[in-house]
Design a protein around this motif. Structure first.
Motif, PDB file in Angstrom:
ATOM      1  N   ASP A   1       2.237   1.811  -3.270  1.00  0.00           N
ATOM      2  CA  ASP A   1       1.391   2.135  -4.229  1.00  0.00           C
ATOM      3  C   ASP A   1       1.209   3.823  -4.617  1.00  0.00           C
ATOM      4  O   ASP A   1       1.068   4.775  -4.606  1.00  0.00           O
ATOM      5  CB  ASP A   1       0.350   1.853  -4.278  1.00  0.00           C
ATOM      6  CG  ASP A   1      -0.070  -0.144  -5.093  1.00  0.00           C
ATOM      7  OD1 ASP A   1       0.896   0.303  -5.432  1.00  0.00           O
ATOM      8  OD2 ASP A   1      -1.187  -0.263  -4.213  1.00  0.00           O
TER       9      ASP A   1
ATOM     10  N   GLY B   1     -14.323  -1.675  -3.486  1.00  0.00           N
ATOM     11  CA  GLY B   1     -12.855  -0.530  -3.693  1.00  0.00           C
ATOM     12  C   GLY B   1     -12.157  -0.575  -4.919  1.00  0.00           C
ATOM     13  O   GLY B   1     -12.880  -0.953  -5.678  1.00  0.00           O
ATOM     14  N   ASN B   2     -11.149  -0.431  -4.674  1.00  0.00           N
ATOM     15  CA  ASN B   2      -9.913  -0.804  -6.213  1.00  0.00           C
ATOM     16  C   ASN B   2      -9.670  -2.418  -6.305  1.00  0.00           C
ATOM     17  O   ASN B   2      -9.327  -1.961  -7.782  1.00  0.00           O
ATOM     18  CB  ASN B   2      -8.745  -0.074  -5.116  1.00  0.00           C
ATOM     19  CG  ASN B   2      -8.338   1.287  -5.242  1.00  0.00           C
ATOM     20  OD1 ASN B   2      -9.273   1.903  -5.693  1.00  0.00           O
ATOM     21  ND2 ASN B   2      -7.738   2.051  -4.489  1.00  0.00           N
ATOM     22  N   ASN B   3      -9.949  -3.118  -5.908  1.00  0.00           N
ATOM     23  CA  ASN B   3      -9.693  -4.358  -6.190  1.00  0.00           C
ATOM     24  C   ASN B   3     -10.946  -4.792  -7.582  1.00  0.00           C
ATOM     25  O   ASN B   3     -10.937  -5.525  -8.197  1.00  0.00           O
ATOM     26  CB  ASN B   3      -9.952  -5.563  -4.639  1.00  0.00           C
ATOM     27  CG  ASN B   3      -9.437  -6.989  -5.461  1.00  0.00           C
ATOM     28  OD1 ASN B   3      -9.945  -7.904  -4.955  1.00  0.00           O
ATOM     29  ND2 ASN B   3      -8.712  -7.596  -5.382  1.00  0.00           N
TER      30      ASN B   3
ATOM     31  N   GLY C   1     -12.270  -1.978  -8.903  1.00  0.00           N
ATOM     32  CA  GLY C   1     -11.669  -1.282  -9.774  1.00  0.00           C
ATOM     33  C   GLY C   1     -11.206  -2.049 -10.635  1.00  0.00           C
ATOM     34  O   GLY C   1     -11.081  -2.557 -11.895  1.00  0.00           O
ATOM     35  N   ASP C   2     -10.281  -3.009 -10.516  1.00  0.00           N
ATOM     36  CA  ASP C   2      -9.403  -3.674 -11.350  1.00  0.00           C
ATOM     37  C   ASP C   2     -10.208  -4.680 -11.909  1.00  0.00           C
ATOM     38  O   ASP C   2     -10.204  -4.939 -13.226  1.00  0.00           O
ATOM     39  CB  ASP C   2      -8.143  -4.731  -9.882  1.00  0.00           C
ATOM     40  CG  ASP C   2      -7.342  -3.785  -9.694  1.00  0.00           C
ATOM     41  OD1 ASP C   2      -7.086  -2.819 -10.292  1.00  0.00           O
ATOM     42  OD2 ASP C   2      -7.200  -4.129  -8.823  1.00  0.00           O
TER      43      ASP C   2
ATOM     44  N   ASP D   1     -11.507   6.140  -8.714  1.00  0.00           N
ATOM     45  CA  ASP D   1     -11.204   5.043 -10.029  1.00  0.00           C
ATOM     46  C   ASP D   1     -11.743   3.933 -10.101  1.00  0.00           C
ATOM     47  O   ASP D   1     -12.396   4.299 -11.296  1.00  0.00           O
ATOM     48  CB  ASP D   1      -9.322   4.993  -9.483  1.00  0.00           C
ATOM     49  CG  ASP D   1      -8.389   5.924  -9.123  1.00  0.00           C
ATOM     50  OD1 ASP D   1      -8.915   6.679  -9.441  1.00  0.00           O
ATOM     51  OD2 ASP D   1      -7.557   5.821  -8.438  1.00  0.00           O
ATOM     52  N   ALA D   2     -12.226   3.651  -8.909  1.00  0.00           N
ATOM     53  CA  ALA D   2     -13.452   2.878  -8.849  1.00  0.00           C
ATOM     54  C   ALA D   2     -14.290   3.284 -10.074  1.00  0.00           C
ATOM     55  O   ALA D   2     -15.503   2.018 -10.618  1.00  0.00           O
ATOM     56  CB  ALA D   2     -13.707   1.546  -7.892  1.00  0.00           C
TER      57      ALA D   2
ATOM     58  N   LYS E   1       0.516  -1.201  -0.149  1.00  0.00           N
ATOM     59  CA  LYS E   1      -0.540  -0.150   0.154  1.00  0.00           C
ATOM     60  C   LYS E   1       0.656   1.547   0.000  1.00  0.00           C
ATOM     61  O   LYS E   1       0.930   1.919  -0.242  1.00  0.00           O
ATOM     62  CB  LYS E   1      -0.729  -0.196   0.801  1.00  0.00           C
ATOM     63  CG  LYS E   1      -1.928   0.800   1.260  1.00  0.00           C
ATOM     64  CD  LYS E   1      -2.575   0.823   2.527  1.00  0.00           C
ATOM     65  CE  LYS E   1      -3.531   2.178   2.649  1.00  0.00           C
ATOM     66  NZ  LYS E   1      -4.474   2.004   4.353  1.00  0.00           N
TER      67      LYS E   1
ATOM     68  N   GLY F   1      -2.921   6.812 -10.042  1.00  0.00           N
ATOM     69  CA  GLY F   1      -3.965   5.620  -9.787  1.00  0.00           C
ATOM     70  C   GLY F   1      -4.235   5.438 -10.176  1.00  0.00           C
ATOM     71  O   GLY F   1      -4.483   4.003 -10.433  1.00  0.00           O
ATOM     72  N   ILE F   2      -4.607   5.704 -10.761  1.00  0.00           N
ATOM     73  CA  ILE F   2      -5.849   4.822 -11.673  1.00  0.00           C
ATOM     74  C   ILE F   2      -5.259   4.378 -13.710  1.00  0.00           C
ATOM     75  O   ILE F   2      -5.460   3.660 -13.965  1.00  0.00           O
ATOM     76  CB  ILE F   2      -7.086   5.883 -12.425  1.00  0.00           C
ATOM     77  CG1 ILE F   2      -7.929   5.463 -13.349  1.00  0.00           C
ATOM     78  CG2 ILE F   2      -6.329   7.236 -13.640  1.00  0.00           C
ATOM     79  CD1 ILE F   2      -9.396   6.388 -13.729  1.00  0.00           C
TER      80      ILE F   2
ATOM     81  N   MET G   1      -3.954   1.264 -12.128  1.00  0.00           N
ATOM     82  CA  MET G   1      -5.297   0.184 -12.604  1.00  0.00           C
ATOM     83  C   MET G   1      -5.863  -0.323 -13.287  1.00  0.00           C
ATOM     84  O   MET G   1      -5.865  -1.334 -13.666  1.00  0.00           O
ATOM     85  CB  MET G   1      -6.513   1.333 -11.696  1.00  0.00           C
ATOM     86  CG  MET G   1      -7.683   0.189 -11.493  1.00  0.00           C
ATOM     87  SD  MET G   1      -9.357   0.931 -10.666  1.00  0.00           S
ATOM     88  CE  MET G   1      -9.361   1.016  -8.851  1.00  0.00           C
TER      89      MET G   1
END
Lengths: 531, 161
Positions: free
Chosen positions: A13, A58-60, A62-63, A92-93, A10, A24-25, A28
């Motif tokens: 990142d 969350g971000n996961n 988003g991936d 970003d998600a 983290k 961040g995007i 991703m």
């Protein structure tokens, strides 16, 4: 290769985004694209499959949305099952969720248990699952609808690709928490996580692929991970070709102190393993009344009869003789088959403390130290200890099952407290160095649970040390080679039934193969590494 | 919807625990209690009292689930004790299934509830704790919904106010 905790990843990142300047995007996007590449390579027939993507908010998740976009671009039929309401997706998600909707990709909302139940018949129709529910930041046991969906997806018996980490796996400990996806493959981002290479995590992860998402080396260095995975490349780097001038004088002389009545085989194994590993000379010091029997079994190994006690074991009376034998030696291996007589223990304790050369301690040598670790103070030379979980438990006064629950922590704590190299054997052997660096060994197999394997490891490590390899490299290389040789045997002879002496015999050719192995052809995508 | 506000002053940890025990005694199925207040204000102490009032067995130690996020205790009604201190992002609440816990028939006590005010159910009891001095704590009870309003009434009565 570095291994990181969730917190370290983290932080990497964050630094990459805030200090280095990759938005961040973009990270991703790189993550999702890399995952799709890995997925298409692993499942060439994916074009005929229906892909279900289970995503969190969350971000996961988003991936997972990025993955959905690229799969859709490849005309692969898919749907996203979002375990939340669209309005609760942020950052970003959320940006990527909007893009999905612009592409007309179906996104089904599952914000509660009731909606999950109503979606179950539909979810059964998918041939392959992408798990983008929970990432590496897991902080507690999984409950509620996430637990239900994880358990449900597991029961579908379809291939599953986990994004970054199987949902429910603790990325630091490798333990499932409440519920955990059992993945066919896991595509992780940046660096592999500790919990993905230790058990049981390594089994839940399936094949592990690591996608380079552009985290610069300077950021990795700044965060400074203390955990590493032993890899073939790392081990290879320790071995430079021997010079032609090498003769048995410069390739090192090892003293092995071992043996007691009824336990003579262990010392022989250790000595032979050291020679097969390339030690120039090995002298096996044994109680004098056992010398005749040993000598007849050993040709290349020299034997040295040592003063013994009335019960034919070694005691303090042998100390002076051993110390004078150590002159001109490059290493001492002590313990195999020594027995547990009180006077033997006193001998070991004194030798460990005063040896002028590196000492590898195993088996009864370790048992000699139990109850009084003050003998590890003021060491004259590096000490390498190679306990199995039972011996480790006795050394620190706990139970084997507690040791197994905290393998890395126990090993690292012991190594840093006593300033020794601690090799904790067992599936995924842990090598902890005195400076707190920890290496996890990925080689080895269950067939190694047979007599004499530990004696061989002792000989291999000691054999490498006397050849002049720095101790920290010798310990790592010894652990890796011992198990990778056993892997070769398991492949060629069968998963069980190969012997410790078989490991000794194939060491030279295995070592040759390893050192001479080409670095490997460039992979189709150079930014994805298969571990 | 009916909303009431009442203030209760506690002069010691023992009194705080007693307040908790009274709350626990009158809690009904599906209650959600949101606790806010700084470190050391007595959130865990109050929760220990609530557990006693719910007849959680005495031999079970009630500690703040700072690292596990959720602890679960059997009792007259099942108690979920949630601690959001380490939560940095509301999405992290998905894994603990907080929606499901709050929507269940069990009792939920949430420490550091200020982090999820918008995610709380409409009907709940919010308790905001302020430190007055070393021993004294000011509890502001806000009841949202008829059940919580009734609960506060019963508590005030039994507490002697």
């Amino acid at each position: 290769m570095y291994l990181v905790t969730a917190q370290q990843m983290k932080e990497m990142d964050r630094l990459t985004i805030e200090s280095f300047g990759i938005p961040g995007i973009v990270l991703m996007e790189s993550a999702g694209r890399g995952a799709v590449d890995a997925l298409l390579r692993r499942f060439p027939d994916i074009y005929h499959m229906k892909v279900g993507i289970a995503a969190g908010r969350g971000n996961n998740g988003g991936d997972g949305f990025v993955i959905a976009r690229y799969l859709a671009s490849n005309n692969i039929e898919l749907a996203v099952f979002l375990l939340s309401e669209k309005q609760h997706v942020q950052g970003d998600a959320a940006t990527n969720l909007t893009l999905l909707e612009q592409m007309g990709i179906p996104v089904h909302e599952i914000p509660d248990t009731a909606s999950f139940e109503s979606h179950q018949p539909q979810m059964r129709q998918y041939d392959l699952w992408v798990d983008a529910m929970l990432g590496t930041g897991l902080k507690s046991d999984v409950r509620g609808r996430f637990k239900e969906v994880i358990d449900f997806v597991n029961t579908l018996q379809k291939p599953i690709m986990a994004v970054d980490i199987p949902s429910g796996l603790d990325s630091d400990t490798g333990k499932p928490r409440g519920a955990c996806i059992r993945a066919t493959m896991t595509v992780t981002f940046g660096l592999p996580k500790i919990g993905q290479v230790v058990l049981p995590g390594a089994e839940l992860v399936g094949t592990l692929e690591v996608v380079d998402i552009g985290i610069p080396p300077a950021v990795v260095y700044e965060v400074g991970p203390k955990y590493h995975l032993l890899t073939q490349n790392l081990i290879k780097a320790s071995f430079k070709p021997r010079t032609l001038q090498a003769h048995k004088g410069t390739t090192g002389h090892l003293l092995v102190v071992a043996g007691s009545p009824g336990k003579t085989g262990a010392g022989i194994m250790t000595s032979r393993a050291a020679m097969r590993m390339g030690a120039g000379l090995v002298t096996l010091g044994i109680p004098k009344s056992l010398n005749m029997a040993m000598e007849s079994q050993l040709t290349e190994v020299m034997t040295e009869p040592l003063p013994e006690t009335p019960s034919q074991t070694l005691g303090l009376s042998a100390y002076e003789r051993i110390m004078s034998l150590l002159e001109g030696k490059k290493g001492l291996a002590i313990g195999p088959g020594l027995g547990t007589a009180k006077t033997t223990q006193n001998l070991v304790r004194k030798l460990v403390q005063t040896s002028p050369v590196p000492v590898v301690i195993d088996a009864d040598g370790l048992n000699s130290l139990i109850g009084d670790l003050t003998y590890l103070k003021n060491l004259k030379a590096p000490v390498i200890m190679t306990p199995h979980p039972g011996e480790m438990a006795r050394l620190v006064g706990t139970t084997p099952s507690l040791v197994q629950q905290e393998r890395m922590g126990v090993a690292r704590n012991f190594a840093t407290t006593h300033k020794v190299y601690l090799v904790l054997k067992g599936a995924r052997t842990v090598v902890a160095h005195p400076d707190g660096t920890v290496f996890i060994n990925p080689t080895g197999n269950p067939g190694m649970a047979s007599g004499g394997m530990g004696d061989v490891l002792t000989g291999i490590i000691a054999g490498l040390i006397v050849q002049g390899l720095p101790v920290h490299e010798a310990v790592n290389a010894g652990v890796y080679l011992h198990s990778s040789a056993a892997d070769l045997l398991a492949r060629n002879k069968g998963p069980v039934g190969f012997l410790a002496s078989d490991v000794i015999e194939i060491l030279p050719e295995h070592f040759k193969e390893l050192v001479e192995a080409p670095p490997g052809p460039p992979q189709p995508n150079s930014f994805i590494k298969t571990l | 919807m009916k909303i009431t506000e009442h203030r209760i002053i506690s002069h010691s940890p023992e009194e705080t625990a007693r307040l908790g025990a009274i709350l626990g005694k009158y809690l009904s199925n599906g209650s959600v209690i949101a606790l806010t207040g700084e470190l050391g204000s007595g959130k865990t102490c109050l929760t220990q009292g609530i557990a006693r009032g719910l007849q959680v067995p005495e031999d079970l130690c009630i500690t703040s689930p700072t690292y596990t996020l959720v602890n679960e205790y059997p009792g007259r009604l099942r108690l979920f004790h949630v601690d959001l201190y380490r939560i940095e992002d509301v999405a992290e609440l998905d894994e603990i299934g907080l929606d499901e816990i709050m929507g269940s028939d069990d009792v939920t006590v949430i420490e550091w509830a200020e982090k999820i005010m918008e995610a709380l159910p409409k009907e709940c009891l919010c308790i905001s704790i302020s430190i007055v001095d070393d021993h004294t704590r000011d509890f502001l009870l806000t009841g949202c919904g008829q059940t919580a309003v009734d609960l506060i009434e019963k508590c005030l009565h039994e507490f002697g106010l």
